[in-house]
Design a protein around this motif. Structure first.
Motif, PDB file in Angstrom:
ATOM      1  N   LEU A   1      -2.413   1.086   9.331  1.00 51.88           N
ATOM      2  CA  LEU A   1      -2.710   1.837  10.557  1.00 51.88           C
ATOM      3  C   LEU A   1      -1.942   3.157  10.591  1.00 51.88           C
ATOM      4  O   LEU A   1      -0.737   3.190  10.345  1.00 51.88           O
ATOM      5  N   HIS A   2      -2.642   4.257  10.864  1.00 47.29           N
ATOM      6  CA  HIS A   2      -1.972   5.555  10.956  1.00 47.29           C
ATOM      7  C   HIS A   2      -2.718   6.461  11.919  1.00 47.29           C
ATOM      8  O   HIS A   2      -3.945   6.496  11.953  1.00 47.29           O
ATOM      9  N   LEU A   3      -1.938   7.210  12.669  1.00 44.84           N
ATOM     10  CA  LEU A   3      -2.478   8.185  13.618  1.00 44.84           C
ATOM     11  C   LEU A   3      -2.219   9.579  13.058  1.00 44.84           C
ATOM     12  O   LEU A   3      -1.083   9.911  12.710  1.00 44.84           O
ATOM     13  N   HIS A   4      -3.276  10.371  12.929  1.00 46.12           N
ATOM     14  CA  HIS A   4      -3.132  11.768  12.510  1.00 46.12           C
ATOM     15  C   HIS A   4      -2.845  12.614  13.751  1.00 46.12           C
ATOM     16  O   HIS A   4      -3.606  12.565  14.726  1.00 46.12           O
ATOM     17  N   LEU A   5      -1.791  13.411  13.706  1.00 41.29           N
ATOM     18  CA  LEU A   5      -1.507  14.400  14.758  1.00 41.29           C
ATOM     19  C   LEU A   5      -1.753  15.778  14.146  1.00 41.29           C
ATOM     20  O   LEU A   5      -1.053  16.187  13.214  1.00 41.29           O
TER      21      LEU A   5
ATOM     22  N   ALA B   1     -15.618   5.819   8.287  1.00 41.73           N
ATOM     23  CA  ALA B   1     -14.979   6.753   9.228  1.00 41.73           C
ATOM     24  C   ALA B   1     -13.918   7.597   8.555  1.00 41.73           C
ATOM     25  O   ALA B   1     -13.298   8.446   9.205  1.00 41.73           O
ATOM     26  N   GLY B   2     -13.689   7.336   7.262  1.00 41.76           N
ATOM     27  CA  GLY B   2     -12.748   8.179   6.531  1.00 41.76           C
ATOM     28  C   GLY B   2     -11.385   7.562   6.279  1.00 41.76           C
ATOM     29  O   GLY B   2     -10.480   8.235   5.788  1.00 41.76           O
ATOM     30  N   GLN B   3     -11.207   6.274   6.608  1.00 42.29           N
ATOM     31  CA  GLN B   3      -9.898   5.646   6.342  1.00 42.29           C
ATOM     32  C   GLN B   3      -9.759   5.389   4.846  1.00 42.29           C
ATOM     33  O   GLN B   3     -10.599   4.719   4.240  1.00 42.29           O
ATOM     34  N   THR B   4      -8.704   5.942   4.273  1.00 43.22           N
ATOM     35  CA  THR B   4      -8.481   5.777   2.829  1.00 43.22           C
ATOM     36  C   THR B   4      -7.237   4.945   2.531  1.00 43.22           C
ATOM     37  O   THR B   4      -7.070   4.491   1.407  1.00 43.22           O
ATOM     38  N   VAL B   5      -6.351   4.806   3.512  1.00 39.17           N
ATOM     39  CA  VAL B   5      -5.130   4.023   3.293  1.00 39.17           C
ATOM     40  C   VAL B   5      -5.148   2.839   4.270  1.00 39.17           C
ATOM     41  O   VAL B   5      -5.248   3.034   5.487  1.00 39.17           O
ATOM     42  N   PRO B   6      -5.061   1.612   3.735  1.00 39.25           N
ATOM     43  CA  PRO B   6      -5.185   0.433   4.591  1.00 39.25           C
ATOM     44  C   PRO B   6      -3.897   0.062   5.310  1.00 39.25           C
ATOM     45  O   PRO B   6      -3.367  -1.038   5.180  1.00 39.25           O
TER      46      PRO B   6
ATOM     47  N   ASN C   1       0.844  -1.192   0.000  1.00 35.63           N
ATOM     48  CA  ASN C   1       0.000   0.000   0.000  1.00 35.63           C
ATOM     49  C   ASN C   1       0.878   1.240   0.000  1.00 35.63           C
ATOM     50  O   ASN C   1       2.101   1.166   0.135  1.00 35.63           O
ATOM     51  N   LEU C   2       0.235   2.372  -0.167  1.00 35.89           N
ATOM     52  CA  LEU C   2       0.923   3.662  -0.273  1.00 35.89           C
ATOM     53  C   LEU C   2       1.915   3.897   0.869  1.00 35.89           C
ATOM     54  O   LEU C   2       3.056   4.322   0.638  1.00 35.89           O
ATOM     55  N   PHE C   3       1.503   3.635   2.097  1.00 35.78           N
ATOM     56  CA  PHE C   3       2.379   3.963   3.223  1.00 35.78           C
ATOM     57  C   PHE C   3       3.582   3.027   3.303  1.00 35.78           C
ATOM     58  O   PHE C   3       4.651   3.428   3.760  1.00 35.78           O
TER      59      PHE C   3
ATOM     60  N   ILE D   1      -7.535   8.413  14.621  1.00 38.33           N
ATOM     61  CA  ILE D   1      -7.278   7.185  13.855  1.00 38.33           C
ATOM     62  C   ILE D   1      -8.577   6.803  13.171  1.00 38.33           C
ATOM     63  O   ILE D   1      -9.503   6.262  13.806  1.00 38.33           O
ATOM     64  N   ASN D   2      -8.693   7.123  11.896  1.00 37.29           N
ATOM     65  CA  ASN D   2      -9.875   6.739  11.133  1.00 37.29           C
ATOM     66  C   ASN D   2      -9.822   5.236  10.887  1.00 37.29           C
ATOM     67  O   ASN D   2      -8.781   4.698  10.502  1.00 37.29           O
ATOM     68  N   THR D   3     -10.947   4.580  11.106  1.00 32.10           N
ATOM     69  CA  THR D   3     -10.980   3.118  10.986  1.00 32.10           C
ATOM     70  C   THR D   3     -12.175   2.696  10.148  1.00 32.10           C
ATOM     71  O   THR D   3     -13.323   2.871  10.557  1.00 32.10           O
TER      72      THR D   3
ATOM     73  N   ALA E   1       7.143   8.732  11.003  1.00 32.92           N
ATOM     74  CA  ALA E   1       6.218   9.876  11.045  1.00 32.92           C
ATOM     75  C   ALA E   1       6.594  10.855   9.938  1.00 32.92           C
ATOM     76  O   ALA E   1       7.774  11.136   9.718  1.00 32.92           O
ATOM     77  N   PHE E   2       5.579  11.361   9.255  1.00 31.16           N
ATOM     78  CA  PHE E   2       5.822  12.247   8.107  1.00 31.16           C
ATOM     79  C   PHE E   2       4.654  13.205   7.941  1.00 31.16           C
ATOM     80  O   PHE E   2       3.552  12.970   8.449  1.00 31.16           O
ATOM     81  N   LYS E   3       4.906  14.302   7.216  1.00 30.94           N
ATOM     82  CA  LYS E   3       3.861  15.309   7.024  1.00 30.94           C
ATOM     83  C   LYS E   3       2.803  14.810   6.038  1.00 30.94           C
ATOM     84  O   LYS E   3       3.143  14.229   5.003  1.00 30.94           O
ATOM     85  N   ASP E   4       1.539  15.067   6.371  1.00 33.54           N
ATOM     86  CA  ASP E   4       0.445  14.717   5.463  1.00 33.54           C
ATOM     87  C   ASP E   4       0.537  15.588   4.216  1.00 33.54           C
ATOM     88  O   ASP E   4       0.787  16.797   4.292  1.00 33.54           O
ATOM     89  N   ILE E   5       0.305  14.989   3.046  1.00 32.73           N
ATOM     90  CA  ILE E   5       0.436  15.702   1.778  1.00 32.73           C
ATOM     91  C   ILE E   5      -0.686  16.725   1.581  1.00 32.73           C
ATOM     92  O   ILE E   5      -0.524  17.693   0.827  1.00 32.73           O
ATOM     93  N   ALA E   6      -1.802  16.527   2.249  1.00 36.66           N
ATOM     94  CA  ALA E   6      -2.949  17.446   2.136  1.00 36.66           C
ATOM     95  C   ALA E   6      -3.362  17.867   3.545  1.00 36.66           C
ATOM     96  O   ALA E   6      -4.362  17.380   4.083  1.00 36.66           O
TER      97      ALA E   6
HETATM   98  P1  5GP Z   1      -7.016   8.492   6.182  1.00 40.25           P
HETATM   99  O1  5GP Z   1      -7.999   9.219   5.320  1.00 40.25           O
HETATM  100  O2  5GP Z   1      -6.806   7.064   5.679  1.00 40.25           O
HETATM  101  O3  5GP Z   1      -7.334   8.517   7.650  1.00 40.25           O
HETATM  102  O4  5GP Z   1      -5.642   9.251   6.044  1.00 40.25           O
HETATM  103  C1  5GP Z   1      -4.820   9.113   4.930  1.00 40.25           C
HETATM  104  C2  5GP Z   1      -4.015  10.373   4.838  1.00 40.25           C
HETATM  105  O5  5GP Z   1      -2.938  10.139   3.940  1.00 40.25           O
HETATM  106  C3  5GP Z   1      -4.792  11.572   4.289  1.00 40.25           C
HETATM  107  O6  5GP Z   1      -4.823  12.608   5.261  1.00 40.25           O
HETATM  108  C4  5GP Z   1      -4.020  11.957   3.023  1.00 40.25           C
HETATM  109  O7  5GP Z   1      -3.939  13.351   2.833  1.00 40.25           O
HETATM  110  C5  5GP Z   1      -2.659  11.341   3.265  1.00 40.25           C
HETATM  111  N1  5GP Z   1      -1.956  10.994   2.041  1.00 40.25           N
HETATM  112  C6  5GP Z   1      -2.472  10.398   0.939  1.00 40.25           C
HETATM  113  N2  5GP Z   1      -1.517  10.209   0.011  1.00 40.25           N
HETATM  114  C7  5GP Z   1      -0.360  10.718   0.541  1.00 40.25           C
HETATM  115  C8  5GP Z   1       0.975  10.805   0.051  1.00 40.25           C
HETATM  116  O8  5GP Z   1       1.326  10.377  -1.054  1.00 40.25           O
HETATM  117  N3  5GP Z   1       1.886  11.395   0.874  1.00 40.25           N
HETATM  118  C9  5GP Z   1       1.549  11.863   2.117  1.00 40.25           C
HETATM  119  N4  5GP Z   1       2.529  12.442   2.830  1.00 40.25           N
HETATM  120  N5  5GP Z   1       0.301  11.785   2.603  1.00 40.25           N
HETATM  121  C10 5GP Z   1      -0.644  11.206   1.833  1.00 40.25           C
END
Ligand code: 5GP
Length: 116
Positions: free
Chosen positions: A101-105, A94-99, A6-8, A88-90, A29-34
């Motif tokens: 586990l990730h914690l948003h800070l 709930a908004g989880q888009t990447v499968p 997966n992406l992560f 933690i979207n699950t 840990a890394f900065k969210d792209i959006a």
């Molecule tokens: P979720 O929606 O699954 O809880 O969070 C996934 C997060 O991954 C979103 O906030 C989204 O902006 C972030 N994200 C998606 N693609 C990328 C990427 O290629 N790089 C980074 N740094 N963040 C990403």
């Protein structure tokens, strides 16, 4: 354990660039792209866990490490005074888009409760 790529995982392997904030043997840990706030960091386990639904007692240390890492980063980045939110979207609803586990800070703005 997740069998899928997966992406992560690609980000952790450096195949997709990311703005790293912190790394140790257990977490990355890394900065969210959006960013959804002025500070928006994603903290992920290196272990291949899809999300909270996958956790068992065997994952207690790594699950705790996500929170401890969030706490340490919040201190280092000076977020304590202004407050911060950990999410933690699950599951899709709930908004989880990447499968993985990730914690948003999140920090740097006011947050509403309950979340939308
Ligand atoms: P979720 O929606 O699954 O809880 O969070 C996934 C997060 O991954 C979103 O906030 C989204 O902006 C972030 N994200 C998606 N693609 C990328 C990427 O290629 N790089 C980074 N740094 N963040 C990403």
């Amino acid at each position: 354990m997740s069998q899928n790529d997966n992406l992560f995982k690609k980000i952790m392997r450096g195949e997709i660039p990311s703005a790293k904030v912190y790394e140790d043997e257990d977490v990355y840990a890394f900065k969210d792209i959006a960013p959804a706030a002025p500070t928006h960091i994603l903290i992920i386990p290196k272990a291949p866990l899809d999300g909270l639904n996958e956790l068992t007692d065997a994952d207690a240390l790594i699950a705790g490490k996500l929170l401890v890492t969030a706490s340490k980063l919040a201190k280092e980045l000076g977020l304590e005074a202004g407050g911060y939110r950990c999410v933690i979207n699950t599951g899709e609803a709930a908004g989880q888009t990447v499968p993985h586990l990730h914690l948003h800070l999140l920090s740097g703005r006011d947050f509403r409760w309950p979340p939308g």
